[in-house]
Design a protein around this motif. Structure first.
Motif, PDB file in Angstrom:
ATOM      1  N   GLU A 147       0.813  -1.209   0.000  1.00  0.00           N
ATOM      2  CA  GLU A 147       0.000   0.000   0.000  1.00  0.00           C
ATOM      3  C   GLU A 147       0.851   1.267   0.000  1.00  0.00           C
ATOM      4  N   ILE A 148       0.274   2.301  -0.605  1.00  0.00           N
ATOM      5  CA  ILE A 148       0.817   3.666  -0.543  1.00  0.00           C
ATOM      6  C   ILE A 148      -0.371   4.588  -0.309  1.00  0.00           C
ATOM      7  N   LYS A 149      -0.178   5.568   0.546  1.00  0.00           N
ATOM      8  CA  LYS A 149      -1.213   6.565   0.791  1.00  0.00           C
ATOM      9  C   LYS A 149      -0.577   7.948   0.652  1.00  0.00           C
ATOM     10  N   ALA A 150      -1.306   8.885   0.016  1.00  0.00           N
ATOM     11  CA  ALA A 150      -0.769  10.232  -0.182  1.00  0.00           C
ATOM     12  C   ALA A 150      -1.900  11.250  -0.205  1.00  0.00           C
ATOM     13  N   LYS A 151      -1.560  12.463   0.174  1.00  0.00           N
ATOM     14  CA  LYS A 151      -2.476  13.591   0.076  1.00  0.00           C
ATOM     15  C   LYS A 151      -2.596  13.964  -1.401  1.00  0.00           C
ATOM     16  N   VAL A 152      -3.803  14.351  -1.838  1.00  0.00           N
ATOM     17  CA  VAL A 152      -4.037  14.738  -3.231  1.00  0.00           C
ATOM     18  C   VAL A 152      -4.434  16.206  -3.256  1.00  0.00           C
ATOM     19  N   SER A 153      -3.642  17.017  -3.942  1.00  0.00           N
ATOM     20  CA  SER A 153      -3.948  18.454  -4.002  1.00  0.00           C
ATOM     21  C   SER A 153      -4.949  18.790  -5.103  1.00  0.00           C
ATOM     22  N   ASP A 154      -4.963  17.992  -6.171  1.00  0.00           N
ATOM     23  CA  ASP A 154      -5.890  18.239  -7.278  1.00  0.00           C
ATOM     24  C   ASP A 154      -6.645  16.948  -7.612  1.00  0.00           C
ATOM     25  N   PRO A 155      -7.766  16.699  -6.913  1.00  0.00           N
ATOM     26  CA  PRO A 155      -8.494  15.441  -7.128  1.00  0.00           C
ATOM     27  C   PRO A 155      -9.034  15.280  -8.542  1.00  0.00           C
ATOM     28  N   THR A 156      -9.383  16.367  -9.208  1.00  0.00           N
ATOM     29  CA  THR A 156      -9.900  16.271 -10.576  1.00  0.00           C
ATOM     30  C   THR A 156      -8.816  15.746 -11.514  1.00  0.00           C
ATOM     31  N   GLN A 157      -7.623  16.307 -11.400  1.00  0.00           N
ATOM     32  CA  GLN A 157      -6.505  15.863 -12.244  1.00  0.00           C
ATOM     33  C   GLN A 157      -6.137  14.409 -11.940  1.00  0.00           C
TER      34      GLN A 157
END
Length: 174
Positions: A6-16
């Motif tokens: 697994e990898i988890k990360a914050k997403v700054s641009d969910p649309t992209q």
């Protein structure tokens, strides 16, 4: 016990992110609403996942709290009565906390790609490389890192722990 990397990360641009995941998976993804209740337990994590449609899963898992690709071992038991099971487990073990999210699931090869909007935290992504019996942890890590690059996920955006841990530490939406 089944395992995944697994990898988890914050997403700054969910649309992209969704556009890239849709292109790679050749699908628009599936929307899944989830209400996870985490219970106190002496090792690993125990959660009840309620799909809000009279179905759910009791999930036990163990994985290290580090950023980047990590091996997770898990056991899953389906349930058709999440509210009743939640009551029993709450009485027996006590509740650690709850996580509510809307998940958009994309399937890319052997990887489940999640774009999550987590109540109180914001937008995140998870990669779950479902390991085949003949694969090593390193194989899974390579699959995850390659997909991370294709999806434009930077190492700086990686996070450790579960959403429950982030909520307990007081992380807020940004």
């Amino acid at each position: 016990m089944p395992s995944n990397v697994e990898i988890k990360a914050k997403v700054s641009d969910p649309t992209q992110f969704a556009e890239k995941a849709a292109e790679l998976s050749q699908s628009e993804g599936t929307i899944i609403r989830q209400h996870d209740t985490f219970f106190n337990c002496s090792q690993g994590r125990l959660k009840l996942r309620d799909f809000m449609n009279e179905s759910g899963q009791l999930i036990f898992y163990e994985r290290p709290d580090t950023d980047g690709p990590k091996l997770s071992r898990y056991s899953i038991s389906p349930t058709s009565d999440p509210p009743s099971l939640r009551t029993v487990l709450s009485d027996a073990l006590g509740v650690k906390g709850e996580v509510r999210k809307e998940r958009r699931l994309f399937l890319i090869g052997q990887t489940r790609v999640h774009l999550d909007t987590v109540e109180g935290l914001g937008n995140y992504m998870e990669l779950e490389v479902v390991m085949r019996p003949e694969q090593t942890v390193e194989d899974g890590q390579q699959v995850a890192e390659d997909l991370m690059q294709k999806l434009g996920v930077s190492k700086e955006s990686l996070v450790t722990g579960a959403y429950m841990d982030l909520l307990l530490k007081g992380h807020k939406e940004t």
